[in-house]
Design a protein around this motif. Structure first.
Motif, PDB file in Angstrom:
ATOM      1  N   ILE A   6       0.857  -1.188   0.000  1.00 49.31           N
ATOM      2  CA  ILE A   6       0.000   0.000   0.000  1.00 49.31           C
ATOM      3  C   ILE A   6       0.886   1.229   0.000  1.00 49.31           C
ATOM      4  N   ILE A   7       0.701   2.081  -1.003  1.00 44.91           N
ATOM      5  CA  ILE A   7       1.518   3.284  -1.154  1.00 44.91           C
ATOM      6  C   ILE A   7       0.631   4.513  -1.012  1.00 44.91           C
ATOM      7  N   ILE A   8       1.010   5.388  -0.109  1.00 42.87           N
ATOM      8  CA  ILE A   8       0.257   6.616   0.159  1.00 42.87           C
ATOM      9  C   ILE A   8       1.180   7.805  -0.037  1.00 42.87           C
ATOM     10  N   VAL A   9       0.813   8.691  -0.948  1.00 43.35           N
ATOM     11  CA  VAL A   9       1.566   9.931  -1.149  1.00 43.35           C
ATOM     12  C   VAL A   9       0.862  11.032  -0.366  1.00 43.35           C
ATOM     13  N   ASN A  10       1.590  11.626   0.561  1.00 41.38           N
ATOM     14  CA  ASN A  10       0.992  12.576   1.493  1.00 41.38           C
ATOM     15  C   ASN A  10       1.583  13.973   1.320  1.00 41.38           C
ATOM     16  N   TYR A  11       0.696  14.963   1.397  1.00 46.79           N
ATOM     17  CA  TYR A  11       1.141  16.360   1.380  1.00 46.79           C
ATOM     18  C   TYR A  11       0.209  17.183   2.266  1.00 46.79           C
TER      19      TYR A  11
END
Length: 295
Positions: A6-11
């Motif tokens: 599971i890949i989550i790109v956070n900003y």
């Protein structure tokens, strides 16, 4: 080896990221997970949140905002599972979602990537499946003969086979934010794979929280830029010209009618936002038409 990466790109979404990770870790289907969070130089406490409260999550803390595509590709290369689940941070995974995701992909050998059911927090459905590409009615043969009937899937919740992502080269990094999900879906279909939909897998999506401080007209411009990039990468020059002409005509018509309807609007702010959008659209597609003509 894990079953799902599971890949989550956070900003700048620390206030949603915690609930997202908690919902993932609460799944108890016996599926072996690895979770990676790429933080794109957030100014909130996202990095400390993951480090202090979710030590089992692999944190990639970038010193710059890499954008959605590049950050996802970075994490893809650092994970190992057969299936990669790209998930937005402003989401919560409903019970048995990951179980349904894994079962669907295991039983759908012709599907290269699939989307899930997505709802808003009030439980109303959010559109996550599209059967047409932007501007497709102006195409000649650019998107004919592709496998399956799904054109693209909303990037908030996507599961793909690692072999397929490697085959197509991952996300196209020219797309910084917006449009990358449309582009990826098309590349996967061009490589001979179908796109699928998993109705038994559901997430809640708050939508757009990393862009909540962006002015509406600026957000609209970003989406126009992504749309134009998609056209340039996949459509013939004549098709792009036709798309520009159609959008110019629409913008001119809506600007004129909005001025006539001015006294009917109860919300002047809403009227101004619409006028700003169509004026921007008019200028944008006029410029794109000129660029296309001279390309």
């Amino acid at each position: 080896m894990p079953d799902i990466s599971i890949i989550i790109v956070n900003y700048n979404t620390a206030d949603y990221l915690s609930a997202c990770l908690t919902s993932i870790l609460s799944q108890s289907a016996g599926i072996h997970l690895e979770i990676a969070v790429v933080d794109n130089a957030s100014q909130d406490d996202s990095v400390s949140l993951v480090r202090n409260q979710f030590q089992q999550v692999h944190l990639i803390a970038s010193r710059e905002n890499l954008g959605f595509s590049k950050a996802n590709n970075l994490a893809t290369n650092l994970t190992n599972a057969k299936y990669i689940y790209y998930l937005n941070p402003d989401t919560e995974v409903k019970p048995k979602c990951l179980e349904a995701v894994y079962a669907f992909m295991e039983n759908s050998p012709t599907v290269g990537m699939a989307g899930t059911r997505i709802t808003y927090p009030d439980n109303t459905p959010q559109g996550s499946v599209e059967t047409k590409y932007p501007g497709q009615k102006h195409c000649t043969n650019e998107v004919k003969g592709l496998p399956g009937h799904i054109a693209w899937l909303l990037g908030a919740s996507l599961v793909a086979r690692r072999e397929v992502i490697e085959q197509v080269g991952g996300f196209t990094e020219d797309f910084f934010l917006y449009g990358e999900d449309i582009d990826l879906g098309l590349k996967i279909r061009q490589a001979g794979w179908k796109l699928g939909f998993i109705p038994d897998a559901e997430i809640v999506h708050w939508e757009g929280k990393s862009e909540r401080n962006t002015l509406p007209v600026e957000l609209f411009h970003k989406k126009l830029m992504a749309e134009a990039l998609f056209y340039k990468k996949h459509y013939h020059r004549k098709t792009i010209t036709n798309i520009c002409q159609a959008n110019i005509k629409q913008a001119l018509w809506r600007i004129a009618t909005l001025h006539l309807e001015m006294f009917l609007f109860k919300d002047p702010c809403s009227l101004q936002n619409k006028l700003d959008r169509y004026r921007l659209s008019l200028a944008f597609f006029r410029k794109l038409a000129i660029e296309t003509q001279h390309s």
